[in-house]
Each structure stands twice: as structure tokens, then as C-alpha cells.
Design an enzyme around this catalytic site. Sequence first.
Site, PDB file in Angstrom:
ATOM      1  N   GLU A  46      19.310  32.136  47.561  1.00 46.66           N
ATOM      2  CA  GLU A  46      20.407  31.432  46.892  1.00 46.66           C
ATOM      3  C   GLU A  46      21.148  30.600  47.943  1.00 46.66           C
ATOM      4  OE1 GLU A  46      23.606  34.036  45.633  1.00 46.66           O
ATOM      5  OE2 GLU A  46      24.261  32.582  44.136  1.00 46.66           O
TER       6      GLU A  46
ATOM      7  N   SER B 275      27.369  39.676  45.514  1.00 47.61           N
ATOM      8  CA  SER B 275      26.037  39.450  46.069  1.00 47.61           C
ATOM      9  C   SER B 275      25.101  40.612  45.736  1.00 47.61           C
ATOM     10  CB  SER B 275      26.157  39.287  47.580  1.00 47.61           C
ATOM     11  OG  SER B 275      26.708  40.475  48.109  1.00 47.61           O
TER      12      SER B 275
ATOM     13  N   GLU C  66      26.864  41.806  38.001  1.00 47.63           N
ATOM     14  CA  GLU C  66      26.645  40.359  37.866  1.00 47.63           C
ATOM     15  C   GLU C  66      26.430  39.837  39.274  1.00 47.63           C
ATOM     16  OE1 GLU C  66      26.419  38.889  35.107  1.00 47.63           O
ATOM     17  OE2 GLU C  66      27.594  40.003  33.648  1.00 47.63           O
ATOM     18  N   LEU C  67      25.176  39.563  39.623  1.00 49.12           N
ATOM     19  CA  LEU C  67      24.888  39.248  41.028  1.00 49.12           C
ATOM     20  C   LEU C  67      24.531  37.775  41.202  1.00 49.12           C
ATOM     21  CD1 LEU C  67      22.977  42.570  41.722  1.00 49.12           C
ATOM     22  CD2 LEU C  67      25.422  42.099  41.862  1.00 49.12           C
TER      23      LEU C  67
ATOM     24  N   LYS D  23      39.422  45.795  42.846  1.00 44.54           N
ATOM     25  CA  LYS D  23      39.220  45.587  44.282  1.00 44.54           C
ATOM     26  C   LYS D  23      38.690  44.158  44.390  1.00 44.54           C
ATOM     27  CE  LYS D  23      36.604  45.205  48.054  1.00 44.54           C
ATOM     28  NZ  LYS D  23      37.416  44.071  48.492  1.00 44.54           N
ATOM     29  N   HIS D  24      39.602  43.248  44.697  1.00 44.22           N
ATOM     30  CA  HIS D  24      39.201  41.845  44.735  1.00 44.22           C
ATOM     31  C   HIS D  24      38.625  41.523  46.117  1.00 44.22           C
ATOM     32  CE1 HIS D  24      38.864  38.027  42.982  1.00 44.22           C
ATOM     33  NE2 HIS D  24      39.995  37.991  42.296  1.00 44.22           N
ATOM     34  N   ALA D  25      38.003  40.348  46.241  1.00 45.71           N
ATOM     35  CA  ALA D  25      37.478  39.918  47.540  1.00 45.71           C
ATOM     36  C   ALA D  25      38.647  39.826  48.530  1.00 45.71           C
ATOM     37  CB  ALA D  25      36.794  38.569  47.389  1.00 45.71           C
ATOM     38  N   SER D  26      38.357  40.157  49.785  1.00 46.06           N
ATOM     39  CA  SER D  26      39.430  40.284  50.783  1.00 46.06           C
ATOM     40  C   SER D  26      40.126  38.956  51.096  1.00 46.06           C
ATOM     41  CB  SER D  26      38.853  40.872  52.071  1.00 46.06           C
ATOM     42  OG  SER D  26      38.454  42.194  51.827  1.00 46.06           O
TER      43      SER D  26
ATOM     44  N   CYS E 129      27.745  31.204  40.836  1.00 45.56           N
ATOM     45  CA  CYS E 129      26.508  31.962  40.639  1.00 45.56           C
ATOM     46  C   CYS E 129      25.591  31.230  39.669  1.00 45.56           C
ATOM     47  CB  CYS E 129      26.827  33.360  40.123  1.00 45.56           C
ATOM     48  SG  CYS E 129      27.826  33.337  38.643  1.00 45.56           S
TER      49      CYS E 129
ATOM     50  N   TRP F  33      35.441  35.983  45.182  1.00 42.09           N
ATOM     51  CA  TRP F  33      36.508  35.004  45.374  1.00 42.09           C
ATOM     52  C   TRP F  33      36.237  33.679  44.669  1.00 42.09           C
ATOM     53  CZ3 TRP F  33      33.628  31.150  47.179  1.00 42.09           C
ATOM     54  CH2 TRP F  33      32.467  31.497  47.874  1.00 42.09           C
ATOM     55  N   ASN F  34      35.003  33.437  44.181  1.00 48.30           N
ATOM     56  CA  ASN F  34      34.678  32.047  43.810  1.00 48.30           C
ATOM     57  C   ASN F  34      35.399  31.544  42.548  1.00 48.30           C
ATOM     58  OD1 ASN F  34      33.039  33.692  42.278  1.00 48.30           O
ATOM     59  ND2 ASN F  34      31.281  32.328  42.360  1.00 48.30           N
TER      60      ASN F  34
HETATM   61  P1  NAP Z   1      30.155  39.666  48.116  1.00 47.95           P
HETATM   62  O1  NAP Z   1      30.208  39.580  49.573  1.00 47.95           O
HETATM   63  O2  NAP Z   1      29.146  40.552  47.490  1.00 47.95           O
HETATM   64  O3  NAP Z   1      31.625  40.102  47.647  1.00 47.95           O
HETATM   65  C1  NAP Z   1      31.932  40.363  46.299  1.00 47.95           C
HETATM   66  C2  NAP Z   1      32.841  41.580  46.240  1.00 47.95           C
HETATM   67  O4  NAP Z   1      32.102  42.726  46.643  1.00 47.95           O
HETATM   68  C3  NAP Z   1      34.042  41.494  47.191  1.00 47.95           C
HETATM   69  O5  NAP Z   1      35.137  42.132  46.577  1.00 47.95           O
HETATM   70  C4  NAP Z   1      33.561  42.274  48.389  1.00 47.95           C
HETATM   71  O6  NAP Z   1      34.612  42.809  49.156  1.00 47.95           O
HETATM   72  C5  NAP Z   1      32.754  43.374  47.735  1.00 47.95           C
HETATM   73  N1  NAP Z   1      31.708  43.946  48.564  1.00 47.95           N
HETATM   74  C6  NAP Z   1      30.930  43.320  49.495  1.00 47.95           C
HETATM   75  N2  NAP Z   1      30.051  44.196  50.023  1.00 47.95           N
HETATM   76  C7  NAP Z   1      30.269  45.391  49.427  1.00 47.95           C
HETATM   77  C8  NAP Z   1      29.684  46.684  49.550  1.00 47.95           C
HETATM   78  N3  NAP Z   1      28.686  46.912  50.398  1.00 47.95           N
HETATM   79  N4  NAP Z   1      30.165  47.685  48.783  1.00 47.95           N
HETATM   80  C9  NAP Z   1      31.167  47.461  47.930  1.00 47.95           C
HETATM   81  N5  NAP Z   1      31.773  46.271  47.759  1.00 47.95           N
HETATM   82  C10 NAP Z   1      31.313  45.230  48.481  1.00 47.95           C
HETATM   83  O7  NAP Z   1      29.945  38.270  47.434  1.00 47.95           O
HETATM   84  P2  NAP Z   1      30.738  36.921  47.723  1.00 47.95           P
HETATM   85  O8  NAP Z   1      30.197  36.322  48.958  1.00 47.95           O
HETATM   86  O9  NAP Z   1      32.197  37.162  47.645  1.00 47.95           O
HETATM   87  O10 NAP Z   1      30.313  36.064  46.432  1.00 47.95           O
HETATM   88  C11 NAP Z   1      29.159  35.336  46.410  1.00 47.95           C
HETATM   89  C12 NAP Z   1      28.064  36.049  45.653  1.00 47.95           C
HETATM   90  O11 NAP Z   1      28.515  36.489  44.375  1.00 47.95           O
HETATM   91  C13 NAP Z   1      26.926  35.124  45.363  1.00 47.95           C
HETATM   92  O12 NAP Z   1      25.716  35.774  45.535  1.00 47.95           O
HETATM   93  C14 NAP Z   1      27.141  34.749  43.912  1.00 47.95           C
HETATM   94  O13 NAP Z   1      26.015  34.288  43.243  1.00 47.95           O
HETATM   95  C15 NAP Z   1      27.637  36.024  43.365  1.00 47.95           C
HETATM   96  N6  NAP Z   1      28.367  35.793  42.111  1.00 47.95           N
HETATM   97  C16 NAP Z   1      27.795  36.215  40.957  1.00 47.95           C
HETATM   98  C17 NAP Z   1      28.435  35.958  39.747  1.00 47.95           C
HETATM   99  C18 NAP Z   1      27.831  36.407  38.433  1.00 47.95           C
HETATM  100  O14 NAP Z   1      28.523  36.375  37.428  1.00 47.95           O
HETATM  101  N7  NAP Z   1      26.583  36.836  38.390  1.00 47.95           N
HETATM  102  C19 NAP Z   1      29.634  35.272  39.735  1.00 47.95           C
HETATM  103  C20 NAP Z   1      30.180  34.856  40.944  1.00 47.95           C
HETATM  104  C21 NAP Z   1      29.524  35.141  42.134  1.00 47.95           C
HETATM  105  P3  NAP Z   1      35.109  42.086  50.536  1.00 47.95           P
HETATM  106  O15 NAP Z   1      35.575  40.733  50.166  1.00 47.95           O
HETATM  107  O16 NAP Z   1      36.194  42.975  50.993  1.00 47.95           O
HETATM  108  O17 NAP Z   1      33.919  42.054  51.425  1.00 47.95           O
END
Ligand code: NAP
Length: 470
Positions: free
Chosen positions: A362, A210, A231-232, A157-160, A265, A133-134
Site C-alpha cells: 500500500e 494498518s 478495518e485495515l 484510543k486514538h492515534a498518538s 485506505c 489519524w487520517n
Molecule cells: P497504525 O499505525 O496501524 O495506527 C492506527 C492505530 O493503531 C493508532 O491508534 C495506533 O496507535 C494503533 N496501533 C499501532 N500499532 C498498534 C499495535 N501494535 N497494537 C495496538 N494498537 C496499535 O496506522 P496509521 O499509520 O495510523 O494509519 C494508516 C493505515 O490505516 C493504513 O494502512 C490505512 O490503509 C489504514 N486505514 C484503514 C481504514 C479502513 O477503514 N480500512 C481507514 C483508514 C486507515 P499509535 O498512534 O499510538 O501508534
Amino acid sequence: MPIATTNPATGQVLKTYDPMSDEQVDAAIERADQAFRQLHGTTAAQRGQWLIRAADLLEAERDETARLMTTEMGKTYAAAKAEVTKCATACRFYAANAERMLADEPADAAAVKAKRAFVRYQPLGPVLAVMPWNFPLWQVMRFAAPALMAGNTGLLKHASNVPQTALYLEDLFRRAGFPEGAFTTLLVGSDAVDRILSDSRVRAATLTGSEGAGRSIAQSAGRELKKTVLELGGSDPFVVMPSADLDKAAEVATTARCQNNGQSCIAAKRFIVHTDVFDAFAEKFAARMSALRVGDPMDANTDVGPLATDRGRNEVHEQVRDAADNGATILCGGEKPAGDGWYYPPTVVTDLRPGMRMWSEEVFGPVAGLFRASSYEEAIEIANGTNFGLGSNAWTTDPAEQERFATDLDAGNVFINGMTTSYPELPFGGVKNSGYGRELSALGMREFCNTKTVWVGEGEAGPGAGAHSE
Ligand code: NAP
């Protein structure tokens, strides 16, 4: 997590959605597969026209789209408008450059005993994109623009918490002219991802998010033998050496930490300062961080809006409390404000030690960790001393030191005397637990291509005949 828009500035739920059923998801995958076949008959020039139309629409609709993002996840309106513009720029970049990036690459035909030999880049098929979502528009666009230009189709599949931005993206590509099914938003929770990946029509996946989500998708994709790009997270170091312009470094450090309300990130998160300039930098940095205006993200005077979720804010505050309770010093911020909205003040914490959460985790909010290093070697040791390796920054005017940082920082990118950012022209990605694969540039486009070797002979036995043939 419910699929809903909740305004982080007020905590009010504005719109909710029922998740799609398995049948609806299957029908969307079928449409994506059909659209892939349809795209097969199109030229890069045709797809480029559609992408340019998408850029035109983004520019024409910039303000409404930016408002949508601010309402869904709290970034400032000014930052949201800049994000829309960046997406349009990326569309134009890939529309102009994809044909060149995907052109056949001739090989040395004589060396491989061919009449002609070359590498051809061809699309894989429907690609699942799981996005955060960020940067709700940009994270998707930097996958979608190159992937669609290469002839793939996208299943998002975008963030919820950003369903309206997700639906806007589907609508955008449809209106731009891409065939029905070329880009589809799946309103589903993360529990649907494993099943989608097990569908043989889905050929690959990309996730930005994440570490935990990355591990989960990598496991599912590994089971299905499907390519992934991950990309985590990151905990980027920002190293300041004695030769640096401290005023400039403190100014950029403040932006690098607090851009997007601290939820990037590639935000600089750990500020590692040489002991000779530590006190001077700490004073300038804390003063700038304290001076940032926190408030309504729609207000043009606001520097830092609310965090996207209450859960995220609590997590950040717990990380700060853990440090303070174990002996760290808070130079500014650190208090969770009362009242509506998920605001958190820009915070600087120093005297951090191994074992504290802020040492290794982080921090996804406007909170900076400040570390003292007595030498270049110690700065590198602290900078590389986490499991992450996404971005990194070094501030020094010494050319020899710049060279050393470029080599020694263990990260996917090194920015010297500047803030880490992404450009369509440059590859973007990480090492270690920050993920693998690259987005953007020609490398990002080719991640979802079949790199096909083509060998054309005169009809005699093949190149390996009689010798090693594997
Ligand atoms: P997140 O909880 O991992 O969510 C990201 C996406 O993954 C959402 O669409 C989420 O769906 C889905 N998701 C979560 N758990 C999952 C699982 N077990 N299996 C499949 N899909 C899953 O991360 P966030 O809190 O939204 O974003 C913050 C994190 O993203 C931070 O760690 C940040 O550093 C990282 N990030 C990295 C980059 C990069 O380019 N490296 C860029 C931006 C952000 P739901 O919303 O439905 O849970």
C-alpha cells in the site's frame, strides 16, 4: 510515539500530553462499565436525542473543529470541513434509523414449535476503539454513532498524533448529553492496548489502521476470546476499460488518488488500464496529477497538503525510489521537496513489475501506480493480485462488463463509474488482509450487539426434546 500535536505543514510541535497511568485507564474503564448500566435504562429515542444534539454541535463548531484536524494531520481545511459535516449526517442517520435497525425480528414460530420466537439485538458493553489519524473525526464517528445508539459505551484510543481531536470527541458526546463515561478518550500509546483488552469489563474491540496493528489486536483479542472488527489497509484497483469516458475517468482517478493528501485506505492506488486506451488515459491522468496545487492546507486554493508525518513521507518516497531504481518510469512527481512541511508531489509511476515494493504494498501518499492490461481477464488478475481487498473501482459503460466486475473483483466494495466512498446507509469493510467485519448500515451497528434468540413456549418440553438438543 509521543502523544503530541505536531503541525505537518511546519513540523512544529504545538502541544504534548503525558500518557494516562494504568490507574487512570482502569478508572475510565470502570466509568464506561457504569455508564453502560446507566444506558441500559434509556430508550433508543433518548439516545437519539443526544446524538442529534451531537450533530447540532458539530455543525455549529464545524470551522474550529476542521481547523484542529488540519493543524494536527494536514488535510486541507476544505476537506476537514466536509468531514465534520459528514459526521453530523451520520449522527442524524443513526438517530433516525437505529430503532428500526434494532427492532426485534420475528421468526417462524410454528417451524420451531414455539408460541413466539424472535431475535433481539442487545448491546455488549464497553467497546475499545483503536483509531487512525487520517480521518480523525469520521473514523471515530462511524464506530461511535451506531455503537452508542445501540447502547454500548466507547473507549477511544486514538492515534498518538491527533490527541486534541480525540479530546474534542469525548467533550462532544458529554456536552450532547450522554452520561459521564459513555464515551471516553484514553490518552495512551499502542503499548497499552493489550492490557486494556485483557480487562473483563471491555467486551469487544474495533481497530481501523494498518495490517500490523490489526494482527496485534486480533492476537490479544483472540487470547481473551473477544469480538473484533478490523478495518485495515488497502491497495484499491481502479480499472479503466475501452468503453469508459476517459476524461471523466482521469478526473475521478486524480481525486480518488489524492483525496486526503493521498492518505485514505479506500484511495484508488493501482490504476489498471486496458492497452487500447492506456496511452490516452496515462496522458490525461499525468496532466491532471501534475496540475494539482500542493501547499498550505489552510489555503482554499490548495488541492494537496502535507503528509501527516515525516516518517510517512519518507516511506512513500522510498517506495517510489525502489520502483525507479529497479526500472520503473516516473511520469510526474517523484522528488521530495526541500523546505518546511512534509509535502510530497502527486506522482505517477508506470512500468511496475512484481518484486517492486509498489507492486504489492500500500502506498499511503499521493502516488499512483499505472498498470497495462491486455484484456478483461488480465485486468482482473492484476486487480486481485494483492493481499488486500478493501475497495475497488471499474470504469466501463458495457452493462455485461459491469456485472462481471461486480462479481469478479475480490474486495469489500465495488464502485463502477464512480469513486469509492462510505455512506452511513451502506456496509463498509474488506476481505483478505484488509480486515473483517463491517462498519456502517445496520450490519455495522449489529457487530457490537448480542444477537439473542428468544423462544417462548407454552411450558412443555423444549423444541429439541428427545432429539438433537445442541
Ligand atoms: P497504525 O499505525 O496501524 O495506527 C492506527 C492505530 O493503531 C493508532 O491508534 C495506533 O496507535 C494503533 N496501533 C499501532 N500499532 C498498534 C499495535 N501494535 N497494537 C495496538 N494498537 C496499535 O496506522 P496509521 O499509520 O495510523 O494509519 C494508516 C493505515 O490505516 C493504513 O494502512 C490505512 O490503509 C489504514 N486505514 C484503514 C481504514 C479502513 O477503514 N480500512 C481507514 C483508514 C486507515 P499509535 O498512534 O499510538 O501508534
